[in-house]
Design a protein around this motif. Structure first.
Motif, PDB file in Angstrom:
ATOM      1  N   PHE A  97       3.752  40.605  28.928  1.00  0.00           N
ATOM      2  CA  PHE A  97       4.919  39.892  28.396  1.00  0.00           C
ATOM      3  C   PHE A  97       4.590  39.273  27.047  1.00  0.00           C
ATOM      4  O   PHE A  97       3.503  38.769  26.832  1.00  0.00           O
ATOM      5  N   ASP A  98       5.563  39.319  26.174  1.00  0.00           N
ATOM      6  CA  ASP A  98       5.371  38.833  24.815  1.00  0.00           C
ATOM      7  C   ASP A  98       6.770  38.647  24.246  1.00  0.00           C
ATOM      8  O   ASP A  98       7.764  38.966  24.895  1.00  0.00           O
ATOM      9  N   ASN A  99       6.900  38.175  23.046  1.00  0.00           N
ATOM     10  CA  ASN A  99       8.203  38.180  22.369  1.00  0.00           C
ATOM     11  C   ASN A  99       7.953  38.127  20.876  1.00  0.00           C
ATOM     12  O   ASN A  99       6.825  37.894  20.438  1.00  0.00           O
ATOM     13  N   PHE A 100       8.978  38.409  20.101  1.00  0.00           N
ATOM     14  CA  PHE A 100       8.847  38.216  18.656  1.00  0.00           C
ATOM     15  C   PHE A 100      10.167  37.701  18.110  1.00  0.00           C
ATOM     16  O   PHE A 100      11.228  37.882  18.721  1.00  0.00           O
ATOM     17  N   THR A 101      10.085  37.022  16.978  1.00  0.00           N
ATOM     18  CA  THR A 101      11.269  36.367  16.420  1.00  0.00           C
ATOM     19  C   THR A 101      11.732  37.090  15.165  1.00  0.00           C
ATOM     20  O   THR A 101      10.919  37.530  14.351  1.00  0.00           O
ATOM     21  N   ILE A 102      13.043  37.228  15.052  1.00  0.00           N
ATOM     22  CA  ILE A 102      13.654  37.806  13.847  1.00  0.00           C
ATOM     23  C   ILE A 102      14.198  36.642  13.030  1.00  0.00           C
ATOM     24  O   ILE A 102      15.012  35.856  13.539  1.00  0.00           O
ATOM     25  N   ASN A 103      13.746  36.507  11.785  1.00  0.00           N
ATOM     26  CA  ASN A 103      14.170  35.385  10.938  1.00  0.00           C
ATOM     27  C   ASN A 103      14.978  35.869   9.747  1.00  0.00           C
ATOM     28  O   ASN A 103      14.716  36.945   9.195  1.00  0.00           O
ATOM     29  N   PHE A 104      15.937  35.044   9.342  1.00  0.00           N
ATOM     30  CA  PHE A 104      16.698  35.308   8.119  1.00  0.00           C
ATOM     31  C   PHE A 104      15.726  35.426   6.938  1.00  0.00           C
ATOM     32  O   PHE A 104      14.751  34.696   6.854  1.00  0.00           O
ATOM     33  N   ALA A 105      15.978  36.388   6.060  1.00  0.00           N
ATOM     34  CA  ALA A 105      15.202  36.621   4.828  1.00  0.00           C
ATOM     35  C   ALA A 105      13.842  37.282   5.051  1.00  0.00           C
ATOM     36  O   ALA A 105      13.110  37.550   4.093  1.00  0.00           O
ATOM     37  N   ASP A 106      13.473  37.572   6.317  1.00  0.00           N
ATOM     38  CA  ASP A 106      12.248  38.352   6.564  1.00  0.00           C
ATOM     39  C   ASP A 106      12.445  39.785   6.077  1.00  0.00           C
ATOM     40  O   ASP A 106      13.572  40.269   5.985  1.00  0.00           O
ATOM     41  N   THR A 107      11.330  40.472   5.803  1.00  0.00           N
ATOM     42  CA  THR A 107      11.462  41.920   5.579  1.00  0.00           C
ATOM     43  C   THR A 107      11.221  42.613   6.909  1.00  0.00           C
ATOM     44  O   THR A 107      10.420  42.159   7.720  1.00  0.00           O
ATOM     45  N   LEU A 108      11.950  43.717   7.116  1.00  0.00           N
ATOM     46  CA  LEU A 108      11.880  44.405   8.406  1.00  0.00           C
ATOM     47  C   LEU A 108      11.546  45.876   8.164  1.00  0.00           C
ATOM     48  O   LEU A 108      12.277  46.582   7.476  1.00  0.00           O
ATOM     49  N   ASN A 109      10.425  46.312   8.720  1.00  0.00           N
ATOM     50  CA  ASN A 109      10.088  47.738   8.646  1.00  0.00           C
ATOM     51  C   ASN A 109      10.839  48.435   9.780  1.00  0.00           C
ATOM     52  O   ASN A 109      10.505  48.288  10.957  1.00  0.00           O
ATOM     53  N   LEU A 110      11.876  49.195   9.410  1.00  0.00           N
ATOM     54  CA  LEU A 110      12.799  49.747  10.402  1.00  0.00           C
ATOM     55  C   LEU A 110      12.112  50.684  11.396  1.00  0.00           C
ATOM     56  O   LEU A 110      12.357  50.627  12.600  1.00  0.00           O
ATOM     57  N   GLU A 111      11.189  51.523  10.883  1.00  0.00           N
ATOM     58  CA  GLU A 111      10.519  52.482  11.774  1.00  0.00           C
ATOM     59  C   GLU A 111       9.650  51.756  12.807  1.00  0.00           C
ATOM     60  O   GLU A 111       9.654  52.076  13.987  1.00  0.00           O
ATOM     61  N   GLU A 112       8.906  50.742  12.329  1.00  0.00           N
ATOM     62  CA  GLU A 112       8.067  49.971  13.256  1.00  0.00           C
ATOM     63  C   GLU A 112       8.925  49.223  14.276  1.00  0.00           C
ATOM     64  O   GLU A 112       8.594  49.137  15.462  1.00  0.00           O
ATOM     65  N   PHE A 113      10.049  48.681  13.811  1.00  0.00           N
ATOM     66  CA  PHE A 113      10.968  47.927  14.658  1.00  0.00           C
ATOM     67  C   PHE A 113      11.525  48.837  15.765  1.00  0.00           C
ATOM     68  O   PHE A 113      11.510  48.484  16.944  1.00  0.00           O
ATOM     69  N   LYS A 114      11.963  50.041  15.369  1.00  0.00           N
ATOM     70  CA  LYS A 114      12.496  51.017  16.345  1.00  0.00           C
ATOM     71  C   LYS A 114      11.432  51.344  17.378  1.00  0.00           C
ATOM     72  O   LYS A 114      11.678  51.371  18.585  1.00  0.00           O
ATOM     73  N   SER A 115      10.233  51.628  16.903  1.00  0.00           N
ATOM     74  CA  SER A 115       9.145  52.045  17.779  1.00  0.00           C
ATOM     75  C   SER A 115       8.818  50.942  18.792  1.00  0.00           C
ATOM     76  O   SER A 115       8.626  51.196  19.981  1.00  0.00           O
ATOM     77  N   LYS A 173      33.237  41.809  18.131  1.00  0.00           N
ATOM     78  CA  LYS A 173      33.488  40.986  16.933  1.00  0.00           C
ATOM     79  C   LYS A 173      32.395  39.931  16.806  1.00  0.00           C
ATOM     80  O   LYS A 173      32.022  39.293  17.784  1.00  0.00           O
ATOM     81  N   SER A 174      31.929  39.740  15.571  1.00  0.00           N
ATOM     82  CA  SER A 174      30.863  38.747  15.395  1.00  0.00           C
ATOM     83  C   SER A 174      31.446  37.382  15.090  1.00  0.00           C
ATOM     84  O   SER A 174      32.584  37.256  14.636  1.00  0.00           O
ATOM     85  N   PHE A 175      30.638  36.335  15.361  1.00  0.00           N
ATOM     86  CA  PHE A 175      31.077  34.973  15.100  1.00  0.00           C
ATOM     87  C   PHE A 175      30.841  34.676  13.617  1.00  0.00           C
ATOM     88  O   PHE A 175      29.937  35.237  13.009  1.00  0.00           O
ATOM     89  N   LYS A 176      31.629  33.762  13.106  1.00  0.00           N
ATOM     90  CA  LYS A 176      31.590  33.515  11.659  1.00  0.00           C
ATOM     91  C   LYS A 176      30.258  32.943  11.183  1.00  0.00           C
ATOM     92  O   LYS A 176      29.699  33.380  10.188  1.00  0.00           O
ATOM     93  N   GLU A 177      29.741  31.927  11.929  1.00  0.00           N
ATOM     94  CA  GLU A 177      28.567  31.237  11.380  1.00  0.00           C
ATOM     95  C   GLU A 177      27.297  32.090  11.495  1.00  0.00           C
ATOM     96  O   GLU A 177      27.062  32.735  12.502  1.00  0.00           O
ATOM     97  N   GLU A 178      26.507  32.041  10.427  1.00  0.00           N
ATOM     98  CA  GLU A 178      25.235  32.778  10.421  1.00  0.00           C
ATOM     99  C   GLU A 178      24.166  31.912  11.083  1.00  0.00           C
ATOM    100  O   GLU A 178      24.247  30.692  11.083  1.00  0.00           O
ATOM    101  N   ILE A 179      23.152  32.583  11.678  1.00  0.00           N
ATOM    102  CA  ILE A 179      22.082  31.809  12.313  1.00  0.00           C
ATOM    103  C   ILE A 179      20.751  32.124  11.626  1.00  0.00           C
ATOM    104  O   ILE A 179      20.613  33.147  10.951  1.00  0.00           O
ATOM    105  N   GLU A 180      19.797  31.235  11.820  1.00  0.00           N
ATOM    106  CA  GLU A 180      18.512  31.348  11.124  1.00  0.00           C
ATOM    107  C   GLU A 180      17.577  32.373  11.780  1.00  0.00           C
ATOM    108  O   GLU A 180      16.854  33.084  11.108  1.00  0.00           O
ATOM    109  N   SER A 181      17.594  32.416  13.137  1.00  0.00           N
ATOM    110  CA  SER A 181      16.632  33.295  13.817  1.00  0.00           C
ATOM    111  C   SER A 181      17.029  33.488  15.273  1.00  0.00           C
ATOM    112  O   SER A 181      17.870  32.761  15.802  1.00  0.00           O
ATOM    113  N   PHE A 182      16.437  34.481  15.923  1.00  0.00           N
ATOM    114  CA  PHE A 182      16.569  34.652  17.378  1.00  0.00           C
ATOM    115  C   PHE A 182      15.337  35.397  17.888  1.00  0.00           C
ATOM    116  O   PHE A 182      14.603  36.011  17.113  1.00  0.00           O
TER     117      PHE A 182
END
Length: 989
Positions: A97-115, A173-182
């Motif tokens: 078990f583990d987790n990782f956080t997605i943050n606003f303004a981070d760079t995301l390597n799409l291939e690694e993320f998919k994998s 439909k998405s909610f209006k307010e943006e969030i920092e991370s999840f």
């Protein structure tokens, strides 16, 4: 409950508590939370080693969530609660078990993320509709992490995260307010590339009858060194109820931990101090126990006030929580005002994807039945547009602009009829429509006349305000669903209104229609009137007779049963009793059509679609002011519901009762070993089976096969060619458990309630429609026992990929009321034709069900004096490129769905709302897509101005109205944007 409370309150430093099942786990959870522990509950995992786990998807996700929470919680007061069947298998270790956080303004390597998501067990889909799913569309990523109620939408700018917003997985439909991370947690296990590869390779080598071998279907069985038997290094205790279950766990399983390990665990002893209680009158109970420590648990302060308890009372400790704990000892009293909360049902996705497949038959309002060949781009006068291609007789093709896709509808008749395509341009379809229209006017006229004549009669007023009726509901032994409560209220309003009731209740099989009807029957009889309950078959009459007699026992009501089995002597006695008023309620079949009564006030018709119009009229003729209450298990199409509701009361039950379990569904390839295992497994738990084989000619051979595979098994055959009296005898014998397997055609899909038959095998499942498969599955799991449904195919290599998709969709959607979009469409087909009564199948076959219903609605509206807008269309021949481009939305079915919704839009607001949603889900529309949205606006304006044609040539734009008046205007250039802007400017003016 008392033993667990006493044990946990003594702070035994327990880390793992092993209980009997889900119910006991919920009790332990409430008690542990109340006593200050942080509890994590494992799901009751009842798979057998090697089972295909797609059907156990929900339980596995719950286990993953609970273990993830347990291992990541760092304080000392945590406790893991597990049903015995779950914990006897090795569970994933903490390192999984583990987790990782997605943050606003981070760079995301799409291939690694998919994998990573793939390795962590996420499903890649077109549209995210439940947890553990992800959809990647260009620079927009939708994901619903395991354990989340909402999805998260990530917008990328190149590889940087530009925004993160939550979205509703029901309507996308998405909610209006943006969030920092999840945070994203694993959907199965947090595996790296290598481990994932190793498990997957092992799974591929396994001999298994899983339909598709992958990590989702079999991975859990091959954790190897990633798994451990949990009692090994945790301070564990076991309840004595779980020890009883332990015996059964080990009877057929060799792949579980050594039983002695569990038997040697310390036992949660029986309670010496506390007793479980059920409190009827809370205030009174408290006064009996004054001087003790008193705690009242309630989910809200309002509930406390509802029980007339004073919040200011210093002698009572109030706990505002949802727990259910009811205990008494010499020292203290704990009372909960809360009721058992039903398990949350899966949300249904409101966004139905268009299931129109290439090769399906469609009906065009003007041209009739043709074959849908898909959507093709066509270049006209240098501009590219999308057209729907429909093929007619003689390979003639009709090209329909996608903005007018609302002119076609899927062709649906009954399951057995095959469509005959029409000839283009012959005018024969128009003549056929006229013919059907005349017939429909006659039917609509009858419906309205009948409703009007009953409207003028004063109905019998029934007093529905008696306390005894409320008590009857509380004695049901279960809580009514909110739909049942509403339906009873609607019926009571009708019965007491002084008007004649004509109400139809529709609801899925086993959703409690009879319980609703019993309220009406009781109210009528207690008010001094008689009632009749009519069923289509002797079997159903017998079932209802026993059920109702049991519930009405204490009221001294005289009930009789009148059907084909009633002897002549009994018949005479019953008829006399009805005429004298001595018999208050009679339950039976068609035999009741002729009876005479003393003071009849209510006729209840079960499975009303099985009765013809003439039979229903006879029942109404028994007395002109009699109340009619009909029940049907086929859903009524929403549109027809609206049309008929002006003439008939409509109620519906959409929620399943709380004790019903979903049906565990498997897709399997046929093998004798499999059939043997299924039959023996059901036999071992004392149950019976349905075996559906839809070919009468090879029925006897199939029976011989089953008897050879499982010797000493008793099999009986039933199909449409078996005489009705003989068929009833077979069903009666089946109900009396005289044989084990009922071998039948799909004839068994309606009406039967046989709670002891809880497994169904459907042979050649790839040859059935999704709706039939869903209906057949509804035959089992009708008591509080879990049902098992096996869709069996001859050879998985030979079936189409569509059939595989269809079967796997059913396998993963086995929750209650899950009937997929398609199943609902198909089930509605049965409902509509039935309500109208007379078998209109000939007409439905000729023009298709959708058009038939639409025409019936129009006829009803016209005769009721309503003015219905005639459907107009506008022919747009502008030389512009306008289509939803496949670069913008890749999935064809999603594009088709948007085309359909846009073509049906009637206002500018609707178009702008859909545009907003598209931008939200897929990013900013590209030029051709934006131009298509503007084309829809042009269509809406033109319809409002009675314009029938808009065309352009070079820079000239021409508008032709309904009255043939013509207007021409000039655009600054022949560029697409100028043509569109000029057209819209003129129309808006």
């Amino acid at each position: 409950m008392n033993n667990i409370y006493e044990f946990l309150s003594q702070k035994n430093n327990c880390e793992l508590l092993i209980v009997n099942d889900d119910k006991q786990a919920q009790i332990a959870y409430d008690i542990a939370s109340y006593l200050g522990y942080e509890p994590f509950v494992l799901s009751d995992f009842r798979a057998n080693f090697g089972d295909d786990l797609l059907s156990f998807n929900e339980e596995l996700q719950e286990i993953t969530k609970a273990l993830n929470g347990f291992y990541s919680y760092k304080k000392q007061n945590k406790i893991l609660i597990s049903p015995i069947r779950t914990i006897t298998y090795p569970m994933p270790k903490a390192k999984c078990f583990d987790n990782f956080t997605i943050n606003f303004a981070d760079t995301l390597n799409l291939e690694e993320f998919k994998s990573k998501l793939y390795n962590w067990g996420y499903y890649f889909v077109d549209i995210v509709t439940s947890e553990a799913e992800v959809s990647i569309r260009g620079d927009i990523i939708d994901i619903c992490p395991l354990g989340s109620q909402t999805g998260y939408r990530i917008s990328l700018f190149d590889d940087e995260i530009e925004s993160i917003r939550k979205f509703d997985i029901e309507d996308q439909k998405s909610f209006k307010e943006e969030i920092e991370s999840f945070t994203i947690t694993p959907a199965f296990l947090a595996l790296d590339d290598l481990t994932f590869q190793e498990i997957n390779e092992e799974v591929q080598k396994v001999e298994s009858d899983a339909f598709i071998k992958d990590i989702h279907s079999l991975g859990f069985w091959y954790l190897n060194d990633l798994g451990e038997y949990l009692p090994s290094n945790m301070n564990s205790f076991i309840t004595y109820e779980a020890l009883d279950e332990l015996e059964e766990v080990y009877v057929f399983e060799e792949k579980r931990i050594n039983k002695d390990k569990f038997l040697s665990l310390p036992l949660v002893a029986k309670s010496q101090e506390y007793k479980n209680i059920e409190v009827a009158n809370v205030k009174e109970f408290i006064t009996f126990h004054e001087g003790k420590k008193i705690t009242i648990i309630s989910s809200s302060e309002a509930k406390i006030k509802g029980f007339d308890l004073e919040l200011s009372n210093k002698n009572i400790n109030y706990v505002i929580k949802p727990y259910i704990i009811n205990l008494v000892s010499n020292e203290e009293v704990i009372i909960s005002l809360n009721k058992q909360i039903k398990k949350k049902r899966k949300k249904k996705v409101r966004l139905v994807l268009d299931e129109l497949q290439v090769g399906d038959f469609v009906v065009h309002e003007k041209h009739g039945i043709g074959k849908y060949l898909g959507i093709e781009p066509v270049t006209v006068m240098g501009a590219k547009r999308d057209f729907v291609v429909v093929m007619y007789a003689g390979d003639d093709k009709l090209l329909i602009p996608v903005e007018n896709i609302d002119l076609i509808d899927r062709y649906v008749a009954d399951g057995s009829s095959y469509a005959v395509v029409d000839k283009l341009g012959k005018g024969s379809f128009a003549k056929l429509k006229e013919k059907v229209k005349d017939k429909l006017f006659a039917i609509a006229n009858d419906i309205i006349k009948l409703a009007a004549s009953r409207e003028l009669i004063n109905g019998i007023k029934i007093d529905t305000n008696k306390q005894i009726l409320n008590e009857f509901q509380t004695k049901a032994g279960f809580d009514y669903t909110k739909d049942q409560v509403r339906s009873v209220r609607e019926i009571f309003e009708d019965l007491s209104s002084g008007k004649v009731m004509d109400r139809l209740l529709s609801g899925d099989v086993g959703f409690g229609k009879t319980e609703v009807a019993m309220n009406a029957l009781l109210a009528t009889i207690l008010d001094g009137y008689q009632a009749i309950f009519v069923c289509p078959t002797t079997l159903l009459a017998t079932q209802h007779y026993h059920g109702i007699a049991k519930r009405f026992k204490e009221y001294g009501i005289v009930i009789a049963k009148l059907d084909g089995k009633t002897t002549a002597k009994e018949k005479t006695h019953i008829k006399k009793g009805l005429q004298s008023g001595e018999i208050q309620l009679v339950i039976g079949t068609h035999s009741l059509l002729e009876v005479k009564t003393k003071n009849l006030a209510l006729v209840v018709i079960d499975e009303e679609h099985k009765f013809g119009v003439k039979q229903k009229e006879k029942l109404k003729a028994l007395r002109e002011d009699v109340h009619i209450f009909s029940m049907s298990a086929t859903p009524i199409p929403r549109t027809l519901n609206l049309a008929l509701s002006k003439l008939k009361g409509m109620s519906s039950l959409l929620t399943p009762p709380s004790e019903r379990l979903g049906v565990r569904t498997y897709v399997k390839e046929y093998s004798e070993k499999l059939i043997k295992e299924i039959i023996l497994r059901e036999k071992r738990r004392g149950g019976q089976l349905f075996y559906v084989h839809n070919n009468i000619s090879s029925m006897e051979a199939k029976k011989a096969d089953i008897e050879a595979i499982v010797p000493n098994i008793k099999v009986q055959i039933i199909h449409s060619q078996v005489k009705p009296t003989e068929a009833e005898k077979i069903i009666d014998a089946f109900e009396a458990k005289e044989f084990d397997v009922l071998l039948a055609t799909s004839i068994v899909e309606s009406g039967l309630h046989l709670p002891n038959a809880n497994s169904i095998i459907i042979d050649g499942a790839d040859r059935f429609g999704i709706a039939d498969l869903h209906q057949l599955r509804g035959r089992v799991g009708r008591s509080n026992k879990e049902g098992f449904c096996y869709y069996v195919v001859e050879d998985k290599k030979t079936i189409t990929s569509d059939a595989i998709k269809r079967l796997l969709a059913l396998e993963t959607n086995s929750y209650l009321g899950s009937g997929t979009a398609l199943a609902h469409q198909d089930l509605e087909i049965r409902g509509g034709g039935n309500i109208i009564g007379e078998a209109q199948s000939g007409h439905i076959k000729q023009i298709g069900y959708g058009l038939y219903l639409k025409m019936l609605e129009d006829a009803l509206a016209t005769l009721s004096g309503e003015i219905k807008q005639e459907n107009k269309s506008v022919d747009i021949k502008l030389a512009i490129s306008a289509y939803i481009s496949s670069d913008y939305i890749v999935e064809d079915r999603v594009r088709l769905e948007l085309y359909r919704r846009l073509s049906k839009a009637h206002s500018k607001e609707e178009v702008y709302t859909i545009e907003e949603e598209m931008e939200d889900r897929f990013g900013k529309p590209d030029i051709p897509t934006k131009q298509f949205l503007e084309l829809i606006l042009i269509k809406i304006y033109a319809l409002g101005l009675n314009i029938k044609t808009i065309s352009s040539y070079e820079m000239n734009i021409t508008f032709i109205k309904e009255d043939e008046t013509k207007v021409s205007i000039k655009s600054p250039s022949k560029d697409d944007d100028d043509i569109i802007a000029t057209t819209l400017k003129y129309l808006r003016k």
